[in-house]
Design a protein around this motif. Sequence first.
Motif, PDB file in Angstrom:
ATOM      1  N   ALA A 175       1.745  30.899  33.982  1.00  0.00           N
ATOM      2  CA  ALA A 175       0.983  30.537  34.815  1.00  0.00           C
ATOM      3  C   ALA A 175      -0.861  30.269  34.959  1.00  0.00           C
ATOM      4  O   ALA A 175      -0.440  29.801  35.468  1.00  0.00           O
ATOM      5  CB  ALA A 175       0.642  32.570  35.187  1.00  0.00           C
ATOM      6  N   ALA A 176      -0.972  29.937  34.243  1.00  0.00           N
ATOM      7  CA  ALA A 176      -2.379  28.638  33.432  1.00  0.00           C
ATOM      8  C   ALA A 176      -1.591  27.388  34.159  1.00  0.00           C
ATOM      9  O   ALA A 176      -3.314  27.230  34.221  1.00  0.00           O
ATOM     10  CB  ALA A 176      -2.695  28.732  32.481  1.00  0.00           C
ATOM     11  N   THR A 177      -0.687  26.772  34.475  1.00  0.00           N
ATOM     12  CA  THR A 177      -0.800  25.490  35.152  1.00  0.00           C
ATOM     13  C   THR A 177      -1.105  25.726  36.530  1.00  0.00           C
ATOM     14  O   THR A 177      -0.701  24.382  37.359  1.00  0.00           O
ATOM     15  CB  THR A 177       0.241  25.133  34.464  1.00  0.00           C
TER      16      THR A 177
ATOM     17  N   VAL B  84      -1.915  39.241  37.184  1.00  0.00           N
ATOM     18  CA  VAL B  84      -0.943  38.606  38.239  1.00  0.00           C
ATOM     19  C   VAL B  84       0.377  39.013  37.440  1.00  0.00           C
ATOM     20  O   VAL B  84       1.582  39.578  38.216  1.00  0.00           O
ATOM     21  CB  VAL B  84      -1.426  37.726  38.637  1.00  0.00           C
ATOM     22  N   VAL B  85       0.477  38.033  36.150  1.00  0.00           N
ATOM     23  CA  VAL B  85       1.303  38.631  35.737  1.00  0.00           C
ATOM     24  C   VAL B  85       2.008  39.730  35.456  1.00  0.00           C
ATOM     25  O   VAL B  85       2.874  39.813  34.975  1.00  0.00           O
ATOM     26  CB  VAL B  85       1.230  37.326  33.855  1.00  0.00           C
ATOM     27  N   GLY B  86       1.449  40.484  35.123  1.00  0.00           N
ATOM     28  CA  GLY B  86       2.150  42.324  34.558  1.00  0.00           C
ATOM     29  C   GLY B  86       2.654  42.644  35.391  1.00  0.00           C
ATOM     30  O   GLY B  86       3.402  43.136  35.415  1.00  0.00           O
TER      31      GLY B  86
ATOM     32  N   ALA C 255      -8.620  21.152  34.442  1.00  0.00           N
ATOM     33  CA  ALA C 255      -7.553  20.520  33.983  1.00  0.00           C
ATOM     34  C   ALA C 255      -6.818  20.612  34.959  1.00  0.00           C
ATOM     35  O   ALA C 255      -5.134  20.296  35.346  1.00  0.00           O
ATOM     36  CB  ALA C 255      -6.159  22.228  33.196  1.00  0.00           C
ATOM     37  N   GLY C 256      -7.105  20.826  36.236  1.00  0.00           N
ATOM     38  CA  GLY C 256      -6.485  20.180  37.766  1.00  0.00           C
ATOM     39  C   GLY C 256      -6.755  21.174  38.315  1.00  0.00           C
ATOM     40  O   GLY C 256      -7.573  22.027  37.772  1.00  0.00           O
ATOM     41  N   TRP C 257      -6.202  20.971  40.157  1.00  0.00           N
ATOM     42  CA  TRP C 257      -6.618  21.477  40.167  1.00  0.00           C
ATOM     43  C   TRP C 257      -5.339  22.758  40.095  1.00  0.00           C
ATOM     44  O   TRP C 257      -4.222  23.336  39.723  1.00  0.00           O
ATOM     45  CB  TRP C 257      -5.578  21.278  42.282  1.00  0.00           C
ATOM     46  N   ARG C 258      -6.062  24.532  40.642  1.00  0.00           N
ATOM     47  CA  ARG C 258      -6.064  25.699  40.473  1.00  0.00           C
ATOM     48  C   ARG C 258      -5.804  26.718  40.955  1.00  0.00           C
ATOM     49  O   ARG C 258      -7.175  26.474  42.227  1.00  0.00           O
ATOM     50  CB  ARG C 258      -6.298  25.924  39.380  1.00  0.00           C
TER      51      ARG C 258
END
Length: 138
Positions: free
Chosen positions: A33-35, A57-59, A121-124
């Motif tokens: 999810a963090a990607t 969100v993941v929960g 790390a890039g766009w999120r």
Amino acid sequence: MSTDNTAIADRFEITDLISRFALLLDEKRWDDAATVFAGDVAVHSPRGGELHGIGDVVGFIRRNEVEGQQTQHTTTDVLVDLDGDQAAVRTNGITYYYRDGEAPHFTGGLRQQLTAIRTPAGWRIREIRIMPAWTRDS
């Protein structure tokens, strides 16, 4: 790289981000999810209400999984409005809910408004507003 080339590259990266988001959902890769999401992501949807942070969100997604049910998210009409290190993104989408080897038993059309941010790390995705447009039971 010129500003024009940077804007083009940013648009490609953001469009790729939207596709990776859909695949993350379809492939149930919650550990990744963090990607896709910024750590302080906020999700606003009729089904989930207000969710804040990757953990929430993941929960929510994990708690609402239906055993044996798969999804196929198709995302179209990706419109990116860049503003430096932030972008407003609008999409249309159709989500198909099905069981392996069977036709979809439920289909929904939706619109999304997203805010994407540039991170080291890039766009999120920092924020998503999900607005259902229609549903169909098969």
